[in-house]
Scaffold this motif. Structure first.
Motif, PDB file in Angstrom:
ATOM      1  N   TYR A 169       0.845  -1.202   0.000  1.00  0.00           N
ATOM      2  CA  TYR A 169       0.000   0.000   0.000  1.00  0.00           C
ATOM      3  C   TYR A 169       0.878   1.248   0.000  1.00  0.00           C
ATOM      4  CZ  TYR A 169      -3.170   3.613   1.762  1.00  0.00           C
ATOM      5  OH  TYR A 169      -3.902   4.762   1.935  1.00  0.00           O
ATOM      6  N   VAL A 170       0.488   2.216  -0.861  1.00  0.00           N
ATOM      7  CA  VAL A 170       1.259   3.455  -0.976  1.00  0.00           C
ATOM      8  C   VAL A 170       0.470   4.619  -0.402  1.00  0.00           C
ATOM      9  CG1 VAL A 170       2.436   5.045  -2.541  1.00  0.00           C
ATOM     10  CG2 VAL A 170       2.464   2.591  -3.009  1.00  0.00           C
ATOM     11  N   ILE A 193      -5.132   4.874 -13.715  1.00  0.00           N
ATOM     12  CA  ILE A 193      -3.805   5.492 -13.830  1.00  0.00           C
ATOM     13  C   ILE A 193      -3.552   5.840 -15.287  1.00  0.00           C
ATOM     14  CG2 ILE A 193      -1.339   5.046 -13.676  1.00  0.00           C
ATOM     15  CD1 ILE A 193      -1.734   3.563 -11.168  1.00  0.00           C
ATOM     16  N   LEU A 194      -3.242   7.086 -15.514  1.00  0.00           N
ATOM     17  CA  LEU A 194      -2.882   7.525 -16.856  1.00  0.00           C
ATOM     18  C   LEU A 194      -1.375   7.397 -17.070  1.00  0.00           C
ATOM     19  CD1 LEU A 194      -5.130  10.706 -17.236  1.00  0.00           C
ATOM     20  CD2 LEU A 194      -5.647   8.345 -17.862  1.00  0.00           C
ATOM     21  N   GLU A 195      -0.572   7.713 -16.033  1.00  0.00           N
ATOM     22  CA  GLU A 195       0.887   7.608 -16.114  1.00  0.00           C
ATOM     23  C   GLU A 195       1.386   6.957 -14.827  1.00  0.00           C
ATOM     24  OE1 GLU A 195       2.760  11.322 -16.827  1.00  0.00           O
ATOM     25  OE2 GLU A 195       1.448  11.864 -18.499  1.00  0.00           O
ATOM     26  N   PHE A 200       3.111   1.143 -10.545  1.00  0.00           N
ATOM     27  CA  PHE A 200       2.071   1.273  -9.536  1.00  0.00           C
ATOM     28  C   PHE A 200       0.707   1.050 -10.186  1.00  0.00           C
ATOM     29  CE2 PHE A 200       5.650   3.855  -8.208  1.00  0.00           C
ATOM     30  CZ  PHE A 200       5.837   3.443  -6.908  1.00  0.00           C
ATOM     31  N   SER A 201      -0.270   0.741  -9.345  1.00  0.00           N
ATOM     32  CA  SER A 201      -1.659   0.554  -9.790  1.00  0.00           C
ATOM     33  C   SER A 201      -2.571   1.239  -8.791  1.00  0.00           C
ATOM     34  CB  SER A 201      -1.997  -0.938  -9.893  1.00  0.00           C
ATOM     35  OG  SER A 201      -1.900  -1.551  -8.606  1.00  0.00           O
ATOM     36  N   ARG A 210      -1.100   1.138  -5.044  1.00  0.00           N
ATOM     37  CA  ARG A 210      -0.268   0.047  -4.560  1.00  0.00           C
ATOM     38  C   ARG A 210       0.884  -0.209  -5.533  1.00  0.00           C
ATOM     39  NH1 ARG A 210      -2.707  -2.638  -0.367  1.00  0.00           N
ATOM     40  NH2 ARG A 210      -4.910  -2.144  -0.017  1.00  0.00           N
ATOM     41  N   VAL A 211       1.913  -0.894  -4.988  1.00  0.00           N
ATOM     42  CA  VAL A 211       3.079  -1.267  -5.798  1.00  0.00           C
ATOM     43  C   VAL A 211       2.676  -2.409  -6.722  1.00  0.00           C
ATOM     44  CG1 VAL A 211       5.421  -2.180  -5.748  1.00  0.00           C
ATOM     45  CG2 VAL A 211       4.693  -0.527  -4.012  1.00  0.00           C
ATOM     46  N   SER A 212       3.050  -2.284  -7.985  1.00  0.00           N
ATOM     47  CA  SER A 212       2.723  -3.329  -8.945  1.00  0.00           C
ATOM     48  C   SER A 212       3.961  -3.928  -9.602  1.00  0.00           C
ATOM     49  CB  SER A 212       1.792  -2.775 -10.033  1.00  0.00           C
ATOM     50  OG  SER A 212       2.428  -1.712 -10.731  1.00  0.00           O
ATOM     51  N   LEU A 213       5.186  -3.454  -9.213  1.00  0.00           N
ATOM     52  CA  LEU A 213       6.415  -3.989  -9.766  1.00  0.00           C
ATOM     53  C   LEU A 213       7.361  -4.292  -8.613  1.00  0.00           C
ATOM     54  CD1 LEU A 213       8.017  -4.695 -12.348  1.00  0.00           C
ATOM     55  CD2 LEU A 213       8.969  -2.368 -12.265  1.00  0.00           C
TER      56      LEU A 213
END
Length: 792
Positions: A169-170, A193-195, A200-201, A210-213
């Motif tokens: 979680y961010v 998310i556009l950019e 992240f997602s 949240r972190v996606s990578l």
């Protein structure tokens, strides 16, 4: 309720119902008609609506029709007047008072105001009498999707640790849509998310980022910026959207092991470096930052582990190598250190990336310096007897040059440590000997500072302390502690104690003092007194008889012999004075006859007083004579000597030889009536005056102004001053013309430097050339002197 609030649609429905009611009345009987009328009346009450609905953001130019007010008393002849009041009446809403039609004349915005509360009433147009009671109704503004979602807290900032796993979680972002959430989908927001992909997602419903990578590395990239969109209408086509940015920073974790920048460090240090001084610094660099980059260092091996130490500096990044023990180039010239550097804070999650330490080699070279001579002992202690003969050598000190050159050494005594020069040091051998007799009773300790200096380099001087203890020798005789005076009562008997005596000795024998007392040989058989040695360094004086009388003899003198027990034995004789006094029964002295030992037997007290009086008179006469001699009279002066004019020529100035006799006639000053130089113009014609007088206030004397009778002494003196001023070669005949015109009233002004302004530049004195002959010497000394300025 007879009043009705009708919209266009409602008006059509009511009209249809009224037609149905009319048809039913024509077909039914009277009873049924009454029943129907009652039923119709109840139904008519159900038609009354107290709310109107209107869409917001109406944009056409003509007023927007909202609804209609109608009373069942209205016959359509215009006799009824409708009145509208409440929120927005007259400003936002208008009413046709004849037909009851309500219109909106302004653009309505539900987000500004969602509903309006109005009141309506029907009155007789002519009389103004209310025909219906005042009724309240509401105009509600129906929402349209005219507001895009907004992120009120944006832009956002967040920080997460690097290497965070997927799903961490961010932050949560939230968009707010001002449209009505209870009506349609205008306020239903979806996030995307556009950019920022694929790092992240965002959750489309909650807005959680949240972190996606996995394994994002701060050392590769530290900052990320996301652009997140919020779209209403549940993201459908035609929905409105708003965006925000999220700046995400990766915080550091200890995921990188340290590495030394060099595998071998070369350092050098002077052998004279003090303990604790810095030799050099090393660093094991770490790609991490902050606490994760902090290091600790240790020397794990090498021949310099005992001579050097290592610690971390204030930044906790560098290893500082310092001297642990004194170094000596002549003993060891180089050292090798094996140093380990490791992270102070290790994260066990990344232990697989380790080891989190590194090793390097440090080579330290010791450089030679020219060192001062060193003595073979850090200090010296010597004992010397006080009776040592002059020139006795009692100690030899030794020093050597620690350098490889091993230069010759010269010895000396630091003069401040031996100001009275009791001792002498041989310059080459280092032998210390006595130069003056020693006396322990005066100075028992001498603390010398001996210096050793290299012959080839006198600036290199070593020093050592020499403590000299002067040993005692029995060279002082004992003596009574004080001057004793005893008394014996006239009624004293034989064997009575009259005095206890003790002795002192400046010497300090090793076994302690031990004194022996006895009467002097000449008084060994004294019939009056005897002495008893108590063997405790004291003695008693006892009477041998009774029957004492002050008239027979008032004073007795008893010589006492005292000796010490040391070798060689020392002794002395002291005299005890014993008076015969009258005492009371308890032995207390009542009176003693002082005349017996203060005056000769042939000299009475009256004679003594007369002698003292004569001595006093003689002393007063001597004082008077001395005072009279000091008040000497002035010598007689002749009439010539008393003449005050002589004070001028007797001033102690340098004279001009024969020209002094030609300066002026002193006799003329004594006798003013004598004609003074009848023809002044004939004097000193060989030189003409070149400058005017320096005085601004004394006018130039004129020869013609001298009195015709020649009695004007003042004019005569001024004429002489004028002559001296005009003659560059004339000597200073008097002090008056030399000093009288210097000051603020002079052309030269003050020559004093007391009030001169301070300046850093050199003064220029060329103007002295313009001041005339009297400043010839000053111009020659300070200015650029030009003789032609004074003489043609």
């Amino acid at each position: 309720m007879a009043n009705m609030f009708l919209s266009r649609r409602n008006f059509m429905i009511i009209t249809l119902l009224m037609l149905l009611t009319l048809i039913e009345g024509l077909l039914g009987d009277k009873g049924e008609k009454d029943l129907r009328v009652k039923s119709l009346s109840r139904v008519k009450r159900g038609w009354v609506w107290n709310q109107f609905f209107v869409l917001e953001e109406y944009t056409e130019q003509k007023p927007l029709y909202i609804g209609k007010l109608h009373s069942d008393m209205d016959k359509g002849d215009g006799s009824i007047k409708y009145i509208l009041s409440g929120e927005g009446a007259g400003t936002t809403f208008t009413l046709d008072d004849s037909t009851g039609d309500i219109h909106a004349i302004r653009r309505l915005d539900r987000e500004v105001k969602a509903q309006y509360v109005l009141r309506a009433q029907a009155r007789n147009r002519e009389t103004g009498r209310p025909l219906e009671p005042e009724s309240e109704f509401i105009v509600k503004i129906q929402d349209i999707n005219d507001n895009e979602p907004k992120f009120l807290d944006g832009p956002y900032r967040a920080t997460i640790p690097e290497m965070s796993p997927v799903g961490t979680y961010v932050i949560r972002v939230t968009a707010v849509d001002a449209d009505d959430p209870s009506y349609g989908n205008s306020a239903r927001v979806v996030y995307s998310i556009l950019e920022g992909q694929p790092y992240f997602s965002v959750d489309p419903k909650t807005g959680d980022v949240r972190v996606s990578l996995a394994e994002m590395d701060r050392e590769v990239r530290e900052q990320y910026q996301l652009v997140i969109q919020a779209k209403d209408m549940e993201g459908q086509l035609g929905g409105l959207a708003g965006t925000t940015t999220v700046n995400i920073t990766l915080s550091d974790v200890n995921d990188n092991p340290p590495k030394f920048t060099q595998k071998l460090y070369q350092m050098s240090v002077l052998e004279s470096g003090p303990v604790g001084s810095v030799v050099g610094r090393i660093q094991a660099k770490d790609r991490d930052i902050g606490i994760n980059a902090e290091m600790k260092y240790s020397i794990i091996d090498g021949d310099g582990r005992d001579s050097f130490d290592i610690s971390v500096d204030a930044s906790n990044l560098y290893g500082v190598i310092t001297i642990k023990k004194p170094l000596n180039f002549e003993r060891k010239r180089s050292y090798t250190l094996k140093v380990e550097g490791s992270n102070a804070h290790v994260d066990p999650r990344f232990a697989n990336k380790g080891p989190f330490s590194d090793v390097t080699i440090v080579h330290v070279s010791v450089e030679d310096v020219d060192e001062a001579p060193e003595f073979d002992s850090p200090f010296y202690y010597v004992e010397v007897p006080e009776d040592a003969e002059i020139g006795t050598v009692f100690k030899m000190v030794s020093a050597r040059d620690p350098d490889a050159a091993n230069n010759s050494i010269r010895y000396s005594i630091e003069r401040m440590s031996d100001p009275e020069k009791f001792f002498y040091m041989d310059i080459t051998s280092g032998s210390l000997m006595t130069l003056l007799p020693l006396d322990r009773e005066e100075v028992s300790w001498h603390n010398l500072t001996v210096l050793a200096m290299e012959m080839n380099n006198p600036s290199k001087i070593g020093s050592v302390s020499v403590a000299i203890k002067v040993l005692d020798v029995n060279d002082n005789p004992p003596s009574l502690t004080q001057y004793y005076e005893a008394f014996v009562c006239e009624h004293a008997k034989a064997g009575q104690l009259i005095q206890t005596v003790t002795a002192v000795d400046p010497d300090e024998p090793t076994g302690g003092q031990h004194f022996y007392y006895s009467l002097a040989p000449e008084a060994a058989n004294n019939p009056n007194f005897t002495l008893r040695d108590n063997q405790d360094n004291s003695a008693w004086i006892l009477t041998r008889r009774g029957g004492w009388s002050s008239r027979t003899q008032s004073v007795y003198y008893l010589p006492i012999f005292v000796s010490d027990g040391d070798q060689p034995a020392q002794s002395s004789t002291s005299t005890l004075t014993i008076r015969v006094c009258s005492c009371d029964a308890d032995g207390n002295v009542l009176s003693c006859n002082a005349e017996a030992y203060t005056l000769p037997a042939s000299l009475s007290r009256a004679a003594l007083i007369a002698i003292l009086a004569c001595a006093f008179i003689l002393f007063v006469m001597i004082i008077l004579m001395l005072s009279l001699r000091r008040q000497s009279k002035k010598p007689y002066l002749t009439k010539e000597e008393e003449n005050v004019h002589e004070n001028i020529v007797r001033y102690d100035d340098e004279g001009g030889g024969e020209e002094d006799t030609e300066a002026f006639d002193i006799y003329a000053l004594w006798s003013p009536r004598v004609e003074p130089l009848a023809n002044y113009s004939k004097l000193r014609q060989d030189m003409l005056p070149e400058v005017q007088s320096l005085s601004r206030y004394v006018p130039q004397p004129c020869v013609s102004r001298i009195g015709e009778d020649g009695t004007n002494v003042h004019g005569y003196v001024l004429a002489k001053i004028y002559e001296a001023d005009s003659d560059p070669c004339a000597p200073p005949y008097d002090s008056l013309q030399t000093y009288a015109y210097e000051g603020e009233g002079s052309i030269a002004e003050s020559l004093s430097s007391l009030q001169s302004p301070a300046s850093q530049t050199d003064h220029e004195y060329d103007y002295l050339n313009d001041w005339g002959p009297r400043f010839h010497k000053l111009a020659e000394m300070y200015g650029n002197f030009s003789p032609e300025c004074f003489f043609s």
